[in-house]
Design an enzyme around this catalytic site. Sequence first.
Site, PDB file in Angstrom:
ATOM      1  N   ASN A 196       3.566  -5.621  -3.562  1.00  0.00           N
ATOM      2  CA  ASN A 196       2.074  -4.452  -3.040  1.00  0.00           C
ATOM      3  C   ASN A 196       2.324  -4.107  -1.853  1.00  0.00           C
ATOM      4  OD1 ASN A 196      -0.875  -5.751  -3.384  1.00  0.00           O
ATOM      5  ND2 ASN A 196      -0.669  -5.856  -1.614  1.00  0.00           N
ATOM      6  N   SER A 220       2.069   0.535  -8.289  1.00  0.00           N
ATOM      7  CA  SER A 220       2.316   1.778  -8.357  1.00  0.00           C
ATOM      8  C   SER A 220       0.966   1.998  -8.353  1.00  0.00           C
ATOM      9  CB  SER A 220       3.229   2.580  -9.388  1.00  0.00           C
ATOM     10  OG  SER A 220       2.988   4.002  -9.982  1.00  0.00           O
ATOM     11  N   THR A 259       2.866 -13.334   1.832  1.00  0.00           N
ATOM     12  CA  THR A 259       3.549 -12.544   3.040  1.00  0.00           C
ATOM     13  C   THR A 259       2.633 -11.462   3.651  1.00  0.00           C
ATOM     14  OG1 THR A 259       5.040 -11.111   1.582  1.00  0.00           O
ATOM     15  CG2 THR A 259       5.231 -12.816   1.659  1.00  0.00           C
ATOM     16  N   ASP A 279       7.337  -8.094   7.488  1.00  0.00           N
ATOM     17  CA  ASP A 279       7.671  -6.345   7.770  1.00  0.00           C
ATOM     18  C   ASP A 279       8.727  -5.826   6.247  1.00  0.00           C
ATOM     19  OD1 ASP A 279       7.979  -3.780   8.464  1.00  0.00           O
ATOM     20  OD2 ASP A 279       7.701  -3.927  10.798  1.00  0.00           O
ATOM     21  N   TYR A 299       1.860  10.760  -0.242  1.00  0.00           N
ATOM     22  CA  TYR A 299       1.246   9.044  -0.851  1.00  0.00           C
ATOM     23  C   TYR A 299       1.535   9.296  -2.884  1.00  0.00           C
ATOM     24  CZ  TYR A 299      -1.275   4.933  -2.819  1.00  0.00           C
ATOM     25  OH  TYR A 299      -1.336   3.730  -4.370  1.00  0.00           O
ATOM     26  N   THR A 322     -11.038  -1.821  -1.997  1.00  0.00           N
ATOM     27  CA  THR A 322     -10.307  -2.813  -1.225  1.00  0.00           C
ATOM     28  C   THR A 322     -10.527  -1.712   0.173  1.00  0.00           C
ATOM     29  OG1 THR A 322      -8.439  -1.713  -1.758  1.00  0.00           O
ATOM     30  CG2 THR A 322      -8.414  -3.531  -2.435  1.00  0.00           C
ATOM     31  N   LYS A 344       5.095   6.793  -4.878  1.00  0.00           N
ATOM     32  CA  LYS A 344       4.579   6.377  -6.181  1.00  0.00           C
ATOM     33  C   LYS A 344       5.213   6.457  -7.544  1.00  0.00           C
ATOM     34  CE  LYS A 344       1.723   3.552  -4.300  1.00  0.00           C
ATOM     35  NZ  LYS A 344       2.367   1.825  -4.240  1.00  0.00           N
TER      36      LYS A 344
END
Length: 278
Positions: free
Chosen positions: A83, A134, A32, A56, A148, A183, A152
């Site tokens: 994720n 996390s 997704t 979403d 951020y 990434t 987490k």
Amino acid sequence: MSKTWFITGAGRGIGAEVAKAALAAGDNVVATGRNRKQVQQAFAGVEGQLLIVELDVTKPDQADQAVDAAVTHFGGIDVLVNNAGYGQLGQFEENGADDIERQFATNVFGLLHVTRAVLPVMRWQRSGRIFNLSSIGGMVGFAGASVYCSTKFAVEGFSESLAMEVARFGIHVTIVEPGFFRTDFLDESSVRYGDKSIEDYAEASRETRTTYDGYSYKQAGDPAKLGSALIELAASQEPPLRYAAGSDAVKGIATKLDSVHAEINKWRSLSISTDGNF
């Protein structure tokens, strides 16, 4: 017996690699993402039992619809990988209220929406695995990442508590705490910075951006290897509550725990002095 994986944020990065590892293992995958075309491009030419669904995570109705599509297509959901997320970086005061609310809407409330949609399926099955992504930043605070990290830390508290609530149904929850992985997390397509400029933070802000820009795509972590690791964890009869991914995560979290333990011991007498007498 093959498993069915439901993965959010599967169009790139860790999510895409987990999906590819699951497909390679012969499992079914519901991949997704907010951008259906991006997810389709990520899996062009990939063979296996794959269902691509637009989702979403900030929209609860879409989460319900995506789960219904997964169950209709594959008959159930064995593994949920929460994720989807991004990094809102910069000094706290330089991030506006809207920036912070958007960050929580995706990283925290989005994860809650999807989990809420999937849990009835897993309860009915009396089995399931949930991997909540996390971060090392969910255990260790970083200057220039207060917003951020706060999301987490929230994921950690939710997941630890949820694990106690759903264990009776044969559902296992694992908190995945990646360190820095190669990434696009730190490039302009993903990371965001607050746009309020405060002179007192000018030097710190420049250092934060320079550090993260210089680190982008040079991180030690290999997302494909993390994907393979989650396949192994999903097969474990006794999966961990927390899984630190990467040598930097292991080192950073271990150092934090040592520091917490030392601080508790240093202030133990004052801490226990607050107990009342009955």
